[in-house]
Write an enzyme that holds these catalytic residues in place. Sequence first.
Site, PDB file in Angstrom:
ATOM      1  N   MET A   1      37.308  47.970 103.745  1.00 56.34           N
ATOM      2  CA  MET A   1      37.465  47.296 102.474  1.00 56.34           C
ATOM      3  C   MET A   1      37.867  45.861 102.727  1.00 56.34           C
ATOM      4  O   MET A   1      39.023  45.596 102.995  1.00 56.34           O
ATOM      5  CB  MET A   1      38.553  47.966 101.647  1.00 56.34           C
ATOM      6  CG  MET A   1      38.931  47.153 100.423  1.00 56.34           C
ATOM      7  SD  MET A   1      40.336  47.850  99.580  1.00 56.34           S
ATOM      8  CE  MET A   1      41.289  46.395  99.311  1.00 56.34           C
ATOM      9  N   PRO A   2      36.958  44.966 102.680  1.00 57.95           N
ATOM     10  CA  PRO A   2      37.399  43.580 102.692  1.00 57.95           C
ATOM     11  C   PRO A   2      38.071  43.243 101.358  1.00 57.95           C
ATOM     12  O   PRO A   2      37.628  43.695 100.303  1.00 57.95           O
ATOM     13  CB  PRO A   2      36.109  42.781 102.849  1.00 57.95           C
ATOM     14  CG  PRO A   2      35.104  43.754 103.346  1.00 57.95           C
ATOM     15  CD  PRO A   2      35.517  45.079 102.807  1.00 57.95           C
ATOM     16  N   LEU A   3      39.140  42.502 101.445  1.00 54.82           N
ATOM     17  CA  LEU A   3      39.801  41.966 100.261  1.00 54.82           C
ATOM     18  C   LEU A   3      39.577  40.466 100.296  1.00 54.82           C
ATOM     19  O   LEU A   3      40.027  39.784 101.223  1.00 54.82           O
ATOM     20  CB  LEU A   3      41.290  42.300 100.269  1.00 54.82           C
ATOM     21  CG  LEU A   3      42.119  41.693  99.145  1.00 54.82           C
ATOM     22  CD1 LEU A   3      41.602  42.120  97.775  1.00 54.82           C
ATOM     23  CD2 LEU A   3      43.584  42.070  99.313  1.00 54.82           C
ATOM     24  N   THR A  71      40.510  39.486 104.112  1.00 50.86           N
ATOM     25  CA  THR A  71      41.201  40.447 104.967  1.00 50.86           C
ATOM     26  C   THR A  71      40.240  41.614 105.150  1.00 50.86           C
ATOM     27  O   THR A  71      39.728  42.163 104.166  1.00 50.86           O
ATOM     28  CB  THR A  71      42.510  40.915 104.315  1.00 50.86           C
ATOM     29  OG1 THR A  71      43.324  39.774 104.023  1.00 50.86           O
ATOM     30  CG2 THR A  71      43.262  41.867 105.237  1.00 50.86           C
TER      31      THR A  71
END
Length: 127
Positions: A1-3, A71
């Site tokens: 999961m990129p934030l 992130t």
Amino acid sequence: MPLVRIDLRRGKTPDYRAAVGDVVYDAMVETLGVPVDDRFMVVAEHDDGLVIHPTYLGIERSDDALMIQITLNVGRTVQQKRAFYAAVARGLHERVQLRQEDVVVSLVEAEKENWSFGNGEAQYAMP
């Protein structure tokens, strides 16, 4: 999961902000192997408080410069990261006419156990 966090100066249209998010998301899927639908983004506008040096490393930036911080899980190669940076800069230039010099990107890598997608659980942590 990129934030993904995208910070830009106040005054851009909702369509502009959406297009910036779309370009970043598409580049993540195409170059970093992010799964389709894995889209978590914050787009923040600033009247002040957004400090981007206008000439750091000899790159001339305008007042339209924006910052993208992502992130994401560890494991991408330098080649993938370079392809991502290029795809974002090129895509933003083509889609919203943002100068490539005005695109600042930072990737922050985290181990998988550092994520919770809800329910107070670490879904990707090893048992």
